[in-house]
Structure formats: C-alpha cells, structure tokens
Design a protein around this motif. Structure first.
Motif, PDB file in Angstrom:
ATOM      1  N   GLY A  45      72.323  10.718  55.657  1.00 16.09           N
ATOM      2  CA  GLY A  45      73.242   9.585  55.699  1.00 16.09           C
ATOM      3  C   GLY A  45      72.780   8.438  54.824  1.00 16.09           C
ATOM      4  O   GLY A  45      73.593   7.760  54.183  1.00 16.09           O
ATOM      5  N   TYR A  46      71.447   8.227  54.767  1.00 16.01           N
ATOM      6  CA  TYR A  46      70.919   7.161  53.911  1.00 16.01           C
ATOM      7  C   TYR A  46      71.220   7.429  52.438  1.00 16.01           C
ATOM      8  O   TYR A  46      71.478   6.503  51.655  1.00 16.01           O
ATOM      9  CB  TYR A  46      69.408   7.053  54.129  1.00 16.01           C
ATOM     10  N   ASN A  47      71.175   8.701  52.022  1.00 18.05           N
ATOM     11  CA  ASN A  47      71.337   9.042  50.617  1.00 18.05           C
ATOM     12  C   ASN A  47      72.759   8.846  50.095  1.00 18.05           C
ATOM     13  O   ASN A  47      72.977   8.758  48.882  1.00 18.05           O
ATOM     14  CB  ASN A  47      70.915  10.498  50.366  1.00 18.05           C
ATOM     15  N   ILE A  48      73.738   8.799  51.003  1.00 18.55           N
ATOM     16  CA  ILE A  48      75.137   8.672  50.561  1.00 18.55           C
ATOM     17  C   ILE A  48      75.366   7.361  49.802  1.00 18.55           C
ATOM     18  O   ILE A  48      75.835   7.380  48.646  1.00 18.55           O
ATOM     19  CB  ILE A  48      76.091   8.816  51.758  1.00 18.55           C
ATOM     20  N   PRO A  49      75.078   6.179  50.385  1.00 16.90           N
ATOM     21  CA  PRO A  49      75.281   4.934  49.609  1.00 16.90           C
ATOM     22  C   PRO A  49      74.347   4.840  48.407  1.00 16.90           C
ATOM     23  O   PRO A  49      74.727   4.278  47.364  1.00 16.90           O
ATOM     24  CB  PRO A  49      74.984   3.828  50.630  1.00 16.90           C
ATOM     25  N   PHE A  50      73.136   5.379  48.513  1.00 12.17           N
ATOM     26  CA  PHE A  50      72.213   5.327  47.387  1.00 12.17           C
ATOM     27  C   PHE A  50      72.750   6.118  46.198  1.00 12.17           C
ATOM     28  O   PHE A  50      72.650   5.682  45.044  1.00 12.17           O
ATOM     29  CB  PHE A  50      70.845   5.875  47.805  1.00 12.17           C
ATOM     30  N   ASN A  51      73.341   7.298  46.472  1.00 18.43           N
ATOM     31  CA  ASN A  51      73.898   8.109  45.383  1.00 18.43           C
ATOM     32  C   ASN A  51      75.056   7.397  44.693  1.00 18.43           C
ATOM     33  O   ASN A  51      75.240   7.507  43.470  1.00 18.43           O
ATOM     34  CB  ASN A  51      74.362   9.471  45.909  1.00 18.43           C
ATOM     35  N   ILE A  52      75.844   6.648  45.474  1.00 14.19           N
ATOM     36  CA  ILE A  52      76.957   5.900  44.873  1.00 14.19           C
ATOM     37  C   ILE A  52      76.420   4.787  43.977  1.00 14.19           C
ATOM     38  O   ILE A  52      76.887   4.608  42.835  1.00 14.19           O
ATOM     39  CB  ILE A  52      77.869   5.321  45.974  1.00 14.19           C
ATOM     40  N   ILE A  53      75.438   4.048  44.498  1.00 15.14           N
ATOM     41  CA  ILE A  53      74.865   2.954  43.719  1.00 15.14           C
ATOM     42  C   ILE A  53      74.219   3.475  42.438  1.00 15.14           C
ATOM     43  O   ILE A  53      74.303   2.858  41.368  1.00 15.14           O
ATOM     44  CB  ILE A  53      73.833   2.177  44.566  1.00 15.14           C
ATOM     45  N   SER A  54      73.560   4.640  42.530  1.00 14.19           N
ATOM     46  CA  SER A  54      72.856   5.214  41.375  1.00 14.19           C
ATOM     47  C   SER A  54      73.773   6.014  40.469  1.00 14.19           C
ATOM     48  O   SER A  54      73.314   6.617  39.487  1.00 14.19           O
ATOM     49  CB  SER A  54      71.714   6.107  41.864  1.00 14.19           C
ATOM     50  N   ALA A  55      75.079   6.083  40.822  1.00 12.72           N
ATOM     51  CA  ALA A  55      76.056   6.843  40.037  1.00 12.72           C
ATOM     52  C   ALA A  55      75.716   8.323  39.962  1.00 12.72           C
ATOM     53  O   ALA A  55      76.038   8.995  38.995  1.00 12.72           O
ATOM     54  CB  ALA A  55      76.175   6.258  38.632  1.00 12.72           C
ATOM     55  N   TYR A  57      77.076  11.107  41.263  1.00 15.71           N
ATOM     56  CA  TYR A  57      78.267  11.547  41.985  1.00 15.71           C
ATOM     57  C   TYR A  57      78.185  13.013  42.412  1.00 15.71           C
ATOM     58  O   TYR A  57      78.742  13.396  43.447  1.00 15.71           O
ATOM     59  CB  TYR A  57      79.508  11.294  41.116  1.00 15.71           C
ATOM     60  N   GLY A  58      77.498  13.821  41.626  1.00 12.91           N
ATOM     61  CA  GLY A  58      77.306  15.218  42.051  1.00 12.91           C
ATOM     62  C   GLY A  58      76.522  15.295  43.340  1.00 12.91           C
ATOM     63  O   GLY A  58      76.965  15.909  44.333  1.00 12.91           O
ATOM     64  N   PRO A  59      75.331  14.682  43.412  1.00 11.52           N
ATOM     65  CA  PRO A  59      74.591  14.653  44.670  1.00 11.52           C
ATOM     66  C   PRO A  59      75.356  13.994  45.806  1.00 11.52           C
ATOM     67  O   PRO A  59      75.179  14.365  46.968  1.00 11.52           O
ATOM     68  CB  PRO A  59      73.336  13.847  44.324  1.00 11.52           C
ATOM     69  N   PHE A  60      76.250  13.021  45.465  1.00 10.82           N
ATOM     70  CA  PHE A  60      77.025  12.357  46.506  1.00 10.82           C
ATOM     71  C   PHE A  60      77.902  13.365  47.255  1.00 10.82           C
ATOM     72  O   PHE A  60      77.918  13.391  48.493  1.00 10.82           O
ATOM     73  CB  PHE A  60      77.889  11.254  45.882  1.00 10.82           C
ATOM     74  N   PHE A  61      78.641  14.183  46.535  1.00  6.97           N
ATOM     75  CA  PHE A  61      79.522  15.165  47.191  1.00  6.97           C
ATOM     76  C   PHE A  61      78.719  16.251  47.906  1.00  6.97           C
ATOM     77  O   PHE A  61      79.095  16.714  48.993  1.00  6.97           O
ATOM     78  CB  PHE A  61      80.467  15.790  46.155  1.00  6.97           C
ATOM     79  N   VAL A  62      77.593  16.636  47.307  1.00  9.48           N
ATOM     80  CA  VAL A  62      76.722  17.616  47.983  1.00  9.48           C
ATOM     81  C   VAL A  62      76.183  17.027  49.288  1.00  9.48           C
ATOM     82  O   VAL A  62      76.097  17.710  50.318  1.00  9.48           O
ATOM     83  CB  VAL A  62      75.569  18.040  47.055  1.00  9.48           C
ATOM     84  N   THR A  63      75.814  15.749  49.254  1.00  8.17           N
ATOM     85  CA  THR A  63      75.273  15.088  50.450  1.00  8.17           C
ATOM     86  C   THR A  63      76.315  15.000  51.555  1.00  8.17           C
ATOM     87  O   THR A  63      76.013  15.212  52.735  1.00  8.17           O
ATOM     88  CB  THR A  63      74.778  13.678  50.085  1.00  8.17           C
ATOM     89  N   ILE A  64      77.572  14.679  51.173  1.00 12.63           N
ATOM     90  CA  ILE A  64      78.657  14.652  52.159  1.00 12.63           C
ATOM     91  C   ILE A  64      78.812  16.028  52.809  1.00 12.63           C
ATOM     92  O   ILE A  64      78.962  16.153  54.036  1.00 12.63           O
ATOM     93  CB  ILE A  64      79.985  14.217  51.498  1.00 12.63           C
ATOM     94  N   PHE A  65      78.766  17.062  51.982  1.00 12.20           N
ATOM     95  CA  PHE A  65      78.881  18.437  52.481  1.00 12.20           C
ATOM     96  C   PHE A  65      77.736  18.760  53.452  1.00 12.20           C
ATOM     97  O   PHE A  65      77.958  19.303  54.544  1.00 12.20           O
ATOM     98  CB  PHE A  65      78.859  19.387  51.276  1.00 12.20           C
ATOM     99  N   LEU A  66      76.516  18.403  53.065  1.00 12.22           N
ATOM    100  CA  LEU A  66      75.357  18.678  53.913  1.00 12.22           C
ATOM    101  C   LEU A  66      75.419  17.885  55.218  1.00 12.22           C
ATOM    102  O   LEU A  66      75.077  18.405  56.286  1.00 12.22           O
ATOM    103  CB  LEU A  66      74.074  18.328  53.167  1.00 12.22           C
ATOM    104  N   LEU A  67      75.831  16.619  55.135  1.00 11.50           N
ATOM    105  CA  LEU A  67      75.901  15.798  56.342  1.00 11.50           C
ATOM    106  C   LEU A  67      76.840  16.407  57.372  1.00 11.50           C
ATOM    107  O   LEU A  67      76.533  16.454  58.566  1.00 11.50           O
ATOM    108  CB  LEU A  67      76.351  14.387  55.976  1.00 11.50           C
TER     109      LEU A  67
END
Length: 449
Positions: A45-55, A57-67
C-alpha cells in the motif's frame, strides 16, 4: 496524557492480535503467515503513492494487482480458514507480479529481487514438506531467470527511476519494510519457541514426578499388599484344617476381618489414586448437601470405631451446601476418619465437625491419639514409601493423605493439620460454600419437584 497513549497502544495491540488470530484459533504457522500478509499489505500500500510520484506507472498497476490479491489471500486465511488455498494464491500472485514488476522497476538495480528473496521467508514457514522444494525451486529459479534475461537483453528493462533521489527512497524504504517484516516474524517464532520449550520442560518435570510416584506406588503395592493377603490366606488355611477352641477361633476371625478391612482400604485408595491420575482429578463440581453426603459414611465408621472401643461423634448442619464432588468428598472424609480411628487408643474419641467460616466450610476431624504427642512430618501429604502402623498394628501405605490433598485441591480447597501438645491430631479441610441465594434457589426447585 500517558494513560491515553497507553490506551491507544493497547487498542492497537488488541486489533493486531485480532487480525493475526489467537493461538486458540490458529496454529503458529498460520499466525506467522497472517502476520506476513498484513505487513505485505502495508508495504504494498505504501508503494502505490510512491510509484505515482516517481512516475513508475508500470509498477503502479502491478502494485494495485498485488495489493488486491494479497488482501484476498489474507481474507481467505484469517476469516475463511482456507489457509493452504490462500498460500497458493499468494505464492502465484507474488511471483508473477514481482516477475512483471522487475522489468518496470529498474531491473536488478531496483528492489524487486529483494522482495522476491523476502518471500522465501513464508515459504520456509508455511510450505508443506511435499511442496517445499517446489516453491523453493520456483523462487530461486525466477530470480536467476530474471537476472539472466536482463544480462543477455538489457533493453527489456522499461521502467527507470526519474532521479537518483527517488531510487534511493525506493530502495531504503523497501529495505526498511523487509527488516520490519523479518523482525516481527522472527520475534513471533522465537516467542513461540520459548513458550513451547517452557511448556515442554514443565510437562517433562510433571511426567518425571508422576513416574517417580508410580514407581513408589508399585513398590508399596508389591510389599504392603502382598503381606496382608498372605496373612489372610494363612488364617483361612489354618481355620479350615485345625481344630481349636471357640475363643481362639473368634480371635483369628477378628484378626482376619481386620486384615481384610485394612487390605480393602489400601486397595480402594490405590484404585482411587490410579483413576485420579488417568482422569486428571477433574470432575464436575456441584452443590452438595454435606449432611446427606457424609452421614451414611460416618455411621459406617461408628461401627468400625466401636469394635476398637472408640467413640465416634459427628455434628453436621443439615442445611449446609458446598461446591464439591460427592465421591471426592466421601473419600476425603473416609480416609481422615479411618486414620483417626487407626491411630487412637481403645477408649479414645474421634470427633467430626463442620462449621461455616468466611464463605467456606471448615471440616474438622479430631482424634484423642495414642497418649503421646504426634510427630507428623510436613511432607505427610506427599507420597512416600514408608509403612505406617496403627495402635493395633493396622498397616497403611501412606496413600490416603495424598489422595486427600489431591482431591481437596481439585475442589478448590485446602487441607492442613495441627498436632495437639499432649496427644492427638486435628485435620482441617476448607472448601467453598454455595452462596446463600443459590442454596435457596436450589432448595425451592427441589421442593417444587
């Protein structure tokens, strides 16, 4: 302020214990697995906003899937009890999700391999013996394959950090999450191990003590039961083969009766002790009328005492009720009165009384003794291999008082003795009374019935 902080901490702790699951509901492995899932949910859950801030976007969608999958796996394990299915879903999703994330999160210089290595922890704890090497091979094989692909084809790494700062932040926070997870799970395992070790040590001590008592008891039985049975056999053989005067025959019959009674008492105690060890001395405690439970037993001992020219008197309030078990209570009184009669000279007295005292019943058995001060050991309630003899050489194995102590304690009571300075002993048994309101209720119910 301090109380409020303490209250918040206690509430957080209770919530965490509830989410992980209690020891009564779940095994140690399941609780460690639930802990792993919870911390993984927090970390992901912590990584979701961090991935957005860091742009990223690939890890962002993977993180949502994993969460979503990790949360579902935790729900299956904690609230549905489908522990193994949850682990299967979590293992497949983590390996697949992190395998994809590897290419979108800076490859070998990103945190993915660290997270994959971390997942080996629940594999060690949770995976069954038959599937342990399967999941180990999957985990190690995936890590080596990802590194090899990047080494041969570096262009497949699509996601890169925007700046040196974001890379440092991502790596440091990932390591912190890993350290926290390992710390929590390791402490959990160590505490469980220490508790199990202490429980095992206590069980071993109890087992050793029980084995020692059984060894002593077998020694007692082999020595002290064999002798009176042999005497009984000899008396019977003598009576059937020899001619003798009526007085001598009556004397032998009296001695035969005494030996039979003594042997029967010893055997009764041995059987009661054996049964208590198998049952753990646990029975349902109920409301018992003391007079009804003990009057018949004491009337029987009146006749036994009369044969020895001993006066047995008792005073029991017919309205007194205690919380006890009938068989336990009768055996306690039987042994105490039997000892009192055995160690009292002819012409002596034995008194049994019961009186209320601060919410308890104090049951007292007092004897006039053998004319000398009784030198009783403080260990009299412990099993010993010594043989005791009454005023007419009645033999005992020292088991009666052991049973009294065990059965009194099983009824939430206590037992002790006081030696009289001139002669005789008083034994005291304290057991809980039934509250007056409950006694009245039970009496009215009996009257209606």
């Amino acid at each position: 302020m301090i109380r409020s902080v303490t209250g918040v901490r206690e509430k957080i702790k209770q919530t965490w214990v509830h989410l992980v699951g209690s020891a009564k509901e779940f095994s140690m492995e399941q609780r460690v697995y639930n802990t792993f899932c919870l911390i993984t949910i927090i970390g992901v859950g912590y990584n979701i906003p961090f991935n957005i801030i860091s742009a990223l976007y690939g890890p962002f969608f993977v993180t949502i899937f994993l969460l979503g999958l990790v949360t579902y796996a935790f729900y299956l394990s904690r609230f549905k009890g489908r522990y193994h299915r949850s682990f299967l879903i979590l293992s497949l999703s983590v390996h697949a999700g992190l395998g994809i994330n590897y290419f979108f999160n800076d490859g070998i210089t990103g945190p993915t391999l660290v997270l994959l290595s971390l997942f080996f922890f629940p594999i060690l704890v949770v995976a069954t013996k038959g599937r342990y090497w399967v999941w180990t091979s999957v985990n190690v094989g995936l890590i080596l394959s990802l590194a090899l692909v990047e080494y041969l084809y570096p262009e497949v790494i699509l996601g890169r950090y925007l700046s040196r700062e974001t890379r440092f932040i991502d790596m440091v926070t990932t390591y912190l999450i890993v350290i926290v997870l390992i710390r929590v799970c390791t402490v959990f395992l160590l505490n469980h191990y220490n508790n199990a070790r202490l429980a095992t040590e206590q069980a071993n001590k109890a087992l050793l003590k029980l084995n020692q008592e059984k060894t002593k008891l077998l020694s007692i039985i082999s020595h002290d039961l064999h002798a009176p049975l042999a005497n009984i056999q000899g008396y019977l053989q003598f009576l059937t083969k020899a001619e003798m005067p009526p007085e001598q025959r009556l004397q032998i019959k009296t001695q035969l009766l005494q030996n039979t009674q003594t042997t029967l008492d010893m055997l009764t105690n041995v059987l009661a002790w054996s049964k208590s060890q198998m049952d753990g001395s646990k029975k349902a405690l109920t409301s018992i009328n003391v007079h009804q439970a003990l009057s018949s037993t004491l009337e029987l001992f009146k006749d036994i005492a009369r044969r020895k020219d001993i006066t047995l008197t008792y005073a029991l309030d017919q309205a007194v009720h205690i919380i006890a078990e009938v068989e336990f209570l009768q055996l306690i009184v039987r042994n105490l009165v039997n000892n009192a009669v055995k160690f009292t000279n002819s012409g002596g007295t034995v008194q049994v009384s019961a009186q209320k005292q601060d919410g308890s019943l104090l049951l007292t058995v007092t004897d006039s003794g053998n004319g000398q001060p009784a030198l009783l050991s403080p260990d009299i309630f412990l099993l010993n291999s010594g043989t005791t003899y009454g005023t007419q050489q009645e033999k005992g194995v020292g088991l009666g008082l052991v049973l009294c102590r065990e059965f009194v304690e099983a009824q939430n009571g206590r037992i002790w003795f006081e030696s009289h300075p001139v002669s005789g002993v008083s034994f005291f048994v304290e057991v809980p009374l039934v509250p007056e309101g409950l006694v009245a209720a039970s009496t009215s119910l009996v009257a209606v019935a």
